[in-house]
Motif scaffolding. Structure first.
Motif, mmCIF file in Angstrom:
data_model
loop_
_atom_site.group_PDB
_atom_site.id
_atom_site.type_symbol
_atom_site.label_atom_id
_atom_site.label_comp_id
_atom_site.label_asym_id
_atom_site.label_seq_id
_atom_site.Cartn_x
_atom_site.Cartn_y
_atom_site.Cartn_z
ATOM 1 N N SER A 1 -7.008 -11.021 -3.126
ATOM 2 C CA SER A 1 -6.728 -9.781 -2.938
ATOM 3 C C SER A 1 -6.564 -8.786 -1.087
ATOM 4 C CB SER A 1 -7.641 -9.368 -3.619
ATOM 5 O OG SER A 1 -8.353 -8.939 -2.862
ATOM 6 N N CYS A 2 -5.855 -8.361 -1.288
ATOM 7 C CA CYS A 2 -4.900 -8.033 -0.083
ATOM 8 C C CYS A 2 -5.655 -7.433 1.129
ATOM 9 C CB CYS A 2 -3.863 -6.983 -0.377
ATOM 10 S SG CYS A 2 -3.443 -6.204 1.781
ATOM 11 N N ARG A 3 -6.705 -7.378 2.361
ATOM 12 C CA ARG A 3 -7.769 -7.040 2.745
ATOM 13 C C ARG A 3 -7.458 -5.709 2.982
ATOM 14 N NH1 ARG A 3 -6.557 -11.330 6.394
ATOM 15 N NH2 ARG A 3 -8.622 -11.861 5.936
ATOM 16 N N PHE A 4 -6.486 -5.210 2.636
ATOM 17 C CA PHE A 4 -6.429 -3.624 3.763
ATOM 18 C C PHE A 4 -6.332 -2.334 1.432
ATOM 19 C CE2 PHE A 4 -2.989 -0.240 3.371
ATOM 20 C CZ PHE A 4 -3.762 1.194 3.563
ATOM 21 N N CYS A 5 -5.023 -3.196 0.998
ATOM 22 C CA CYS A 5 -5.451 -2.268 -0.435
ATOM 23 C C CYS A 5 -5.685 -2.937 -1.605
ATOM 24 C CB CYS A 5 -3.869 -2.400 -0.538
ATOM 25 S SG CYS A 5 -3.027 -3.456 -1.118
ATOM 26 N N ASN A 6 -5.637 -3.880 -1.613
ATOM 27 C CA ASN A 6 -6.953 -5.096 -2.778
ATOM 28 C C ASN A 6 -5.790 -5.556 -3.741
ATOM 29 O OD1 ASN A 6 -9.733 -6.073 -2.906
ATOM 30 N ND2 ASN A 6 -9.922 -4.260 -4.164
ATOM 31 N N VAL B 1 1.404 -12.460 1.552
ATOM 32 C CA VAL B 1 1.899 -10.989 1.817
ATOM 33 C C VAL B 1 2.226 -9.913 0.466
ATOM 34 C CG1 VAL B 1 4.413 -11.648 1.059
ATOM 35 C CG2 VAL B 1 4.032 -9.375 2.669
ATOM 36 N N CYS B 2 1.864 -8.803 0.823
ATOM 37 C CA CYS B 2 1.069 -7.864 -0.387
ATOM 38 C C CYS B 2 2.127 -7.807 -1.001
ATOM 39 C CB CYS B 2 0.169 -6.652 0.044
ATOM 40 S SG CYS B 2 -0.186 -5.803 -1.116
ATOM 41 N N GLY B 3 2.069 -8.144 -1.842
ATOM 42 C CA GLY B 3 3.658 -6.678 -2.502
ATOM 43 C C GLY B 3 3.897 -4.838 -2.589
ATOM 44 N N LYS B 4 2.362 -4.812 -2.630
ATOM 45 C CA LYS B 4 2.365 -3.464 -2.351
ATOM 46 C C LYS B 4 1.780 -2.773 -1.281
ATOM 47 C CE LYS B 4 -1.296 -0.073 -4.176
ATOM 48 N NZ LYS B 4 -2.685 -0.097 -4.468
ATOM 49 N N CYS B 5 1.171 -3.232 -0.115
ATOM 50 C CA CYS B 5 1.211 -2.874 1.416
ATOM 51 C C CYS B 5 2.213 -3.607 2.332
ATOM 52 C CB CYS B 5 -0.289 -2.610 1.963
ATOM 53 S SG CYS B 5 -0.727 -3.802 2.127
ATOM 54 N N TYR B 6 3.124 -4.878 1.669
ATOM 55 C CA TYR B 6 3.193 -5.283 3.030
ATOM 56 C C TYR B 6 2.416 -6.492 3.837
ATOM 57 C CZ TYR B 6 7.106 -3.903 -0.295
ATOM 58 O OH TYR B 6 7.825 -3.562 -1.455
HETATM 59 ZN ZN LIG Z 1 -2.036 -4.544 0.203
#
Ligand SMILES: [Zn+2]
Length: 435
Positions: free
Chosen positions: A29-34, A72-77
Motif C-alpha cells: 500500500s502507498c506509503r503516503f495515502c495508504n 505508482v499509486c493510482g490515488k496520489c501518483y
Molecule cells: Zn498514494
C-alpha cells in the motif's frame, strides 16, 4: 539432535484447519495515502543494494539480491518501491561522501549564498540539515558564523562532519527527534534536506517531523530528483533500493499540505539529472505568497500526464528499449575488439549494470575518486574499482561514464583520453558517444 528438534519431529506443528499455508504476500500500500498499489511503473528485476561495494574476500560469498520493482499509486501518483530492506541496514555505514564531487560542493556553496541573502540569515539564526552527510553543505554556513546542526544517521559519514567543525547528531529524523529538538529550543529558521526525501521509508513521520521542528515563520527547502525528468529522459538507473519514493510536484504538494505545510516556491535544477528545489512554510504563515512558478510547474506536469495513470503505465517499455540499444552498442564494440572501461562507481551505475547484465564481459574495470571504493568490487556485477590513474595505463577505446549527470565535469577531467583516440559513452537517456 537437540531435545527440542526431536520433540518437533514427534509432534510436527500442523496448520490450523482452514488456514491457508501458501498465502500470497499482502498487496503493498502507498506509503503516503495508504491506497493499495496495483499499477507498475517499472520492474527492474532482482538487484543487490547499490551501495554494498564488496571487499576482495567477499566476492566468492553469497550476496543478497532484492526486488527493484516500482509501483505508482493510482490515488496520489506517488511512485514508490516497497521497503524491501530495513533502513538501518542501508544507512548505518554509508559509502557515499558528498565532498568527493566538485560540482556538488559548488552547488552547496551557491545554495548557502542564496539562502543567506534571501532569508537574511545571521548569527542568531539556526540552520538544520537532515541527512547532512559529511558536512559538505553546512560547512559553508559555519564559515559565515551562522549556527548549524546536522542530522545524519550514518555514523562513519557524520564523524567526518564533526571533525571539520559541523555539529552533527547521529540519528534518523522523524516526529520523535523533532519533539526532542523543539524541547531543547532548537527550532530552525532554515530546515533543509537534499536528496533525503526519496530515502525516507515513513514519509508521513518525516514530513510530520519537519512541521513540528520548523520555527514559526521559518522556511523548509528540499531537493530531490524530479519524476517528470526521470520519466521523460529514461533515468531508470536513479531507481534503487535506497530511494523508496519518486516525486512529482503534484504529489509533493499533496504530501506537504496534508501536514500543514504549503509550497510557496519551486526551482528546477540541473543536479542529479534534473531535480526540484521546493520551498515550504507553515500553511498559516501568510508572509510568503505562493509564487507563479509553483502553479506553472503544476500545470506543466498536468500537461505531461502526471495526473493520469495511463502515462505511468507507458514508462516500462521505454526502459526496456534503452537496455536493448545499450547492449547492441556494447556487443558491437566488443566484436570489433574494443576495450571498454567504466568511470565512476555511483549507486545509479549499479542499477544500470545489474539490470542490463553488464559485467567484466563488457567493462574491464571502473575507476572512482573515492578511496573507500578502491580495491573493492561493484555489487552484483563484481567489476573491480581502481583509482582514476588506472585509465592512463589501460588506454581504453571507450570510457563508459556511469554518473552521467556529471558527464561534462568528467569529460573535461579526462580529456587526455583523446591522446590515444579514446571516446566517451553516456548511457542515458539513450546511448551516445562523445568523441
Ligand atoms: Zn498514494
Amino acid at each position: 539432535m537437540s531435545n527440542q528438534s526431536a520433540e518437533l519431529l514427534k509432534n510436527p506443528v500442523q496448520p490450523q484447519t482452514g488456514e491457508a499455508t501458501h498465502q500470497k504476500p499482502a498487496s503493498p500500500s502507498c506509503r503516503f495515502c495508504n491506497a493499495p498499489l496495483t499499477v507498475n511503473l517499472v520492474d527492474l528485476g532482482m538487484s543487490p543494494l547499490c551501495e554494498s561495494y564488496l571487499a576482495a574476500d567477499q566476492v566468492n560469498t553469497m550476496e543478497p539480491f532484492y526486488p527493484l520493482h516500482v509501483y505508482v499509486c493510482g490515488k496520489c501518483y506517488l511512485a514508490q518501491l516497497e521497503e524491501y530492506v530495513q533502513r538501518e541496514h542501508i544507512f548505518s555505514e554509508y559509502a557515499y561522501f558528498s565532498s568527493y564531487s566538485d560540482s556538488w560542493l559548488n552547488h552547496a556553496k551557491k545554495y548557502t549564498e542564496l539562502m543567506t541573502k534571501r532569508f537574511a540569515l545571521g548569527a542568531k539564526s539556526l540552520v538544520v540539515e537532515l541527512a547532512s552527510n559529511d558536512g559538505y553543505l553546512l560547512q559553508y554556513f559555519v564559515q559565515k558564523q551562522i549556527p548549524v546542526l546536522g542530522v545524519e544517521p550514518a555514523a562513519n559519514v557524520a564523524k567526518v562532519a564533526v571533525d571539520k567543525g559541523v555539529p552533527t547528531l547521529v540519528e534518523f529524523f522523524g516526529v520523535d527527534l523533532a519533539r526532542k529538538l523543539v524541547a531543547t529550543g532548537q527550532q530552525p529558521d532554515l530546515l533543509l534536506g537534499n536528496n533525503v526525501l526519496a530515502q525516507v521509508p515513513d514519509l508521513n513521520d518525516f514530513v510530520g517531523g519537519m512541521k513540528i521542528l520548523l520555527k514559526p515563520g521559518g522556511v523548509i527547502t528540499m531537493e530531490f530528483p524530479h519524476l517528470l525528468r526521470l520519466m521523460d529522459e529514461n533515468q531508470f538507473d536513479t531507481i534503487y533500493h535506497e530511494h523508496f519514493s519518486y516525486f512529482s510536484l503534484i504529489t509533493t504538494e499533496k504530501i506537504f499540505a496534508a501536514h500543514g505545510l504549503t509550497l510557496f516556491d519551486v526551482e528546477e535544477l540541473a543536479s542529479h539529472g534534473g531535480s526540484l528545489r521546493i520551498y515550504a512554510r507553515h500553511s498559516d504563515d501568510h508572509t510568503k505568497p505562493v509564487s507563479s512558478s509553483v502553479t506553472e510547474l503544476l500545470q506543466r506536469e498536468h500537461d505531461a500526464g502526471l495526473d493520469r495513470i495511463e502515462r505511468y503505465a507507458e514508462f516500462e517499455e521505454s526502459v526496456k528499449e534503452t537496455k536493448r540499444k545499450l547492449l547492441e552498442f556494447l556487443i558491437h564494440a566488443k566484436r570489433e575488439g574494443k576495450k571498454v572501461v567504466g568511470y565512476g562507481a555511483p549507486g545509479k551505475g549499479n542499477t544500470l549494470l545489474n539490470y542490463c547484465g553488464i559485467r567484466t564481459d563488457f567493462l574491464d574495470f571502473t575507476v572512482d575518486r573515492n578511496p573507500y571504493k578502491h580495491g573493492r568490487f561493484l555489487p552484483g556485477t563484481h567489476i573491480p574499482i581502481f583509482p582514476p590513474e588506472h585509465l592512463r595505463a589501460a588506454r581504453p577505446d571507450y570510457v563508459f561514464i556511469l554518473p552521467w549527470n556529471l558527464k561534462n565535469e568528467i569529460m573535461e577531467q579526462l580529456s587526455f583520453i583523446r591522446e590515444w583516440g579514446g571516446k566517451f559513452i553516456v548511457p542515458i537517456p539513450s546511448v551516445k558517444v562523445y568523441e
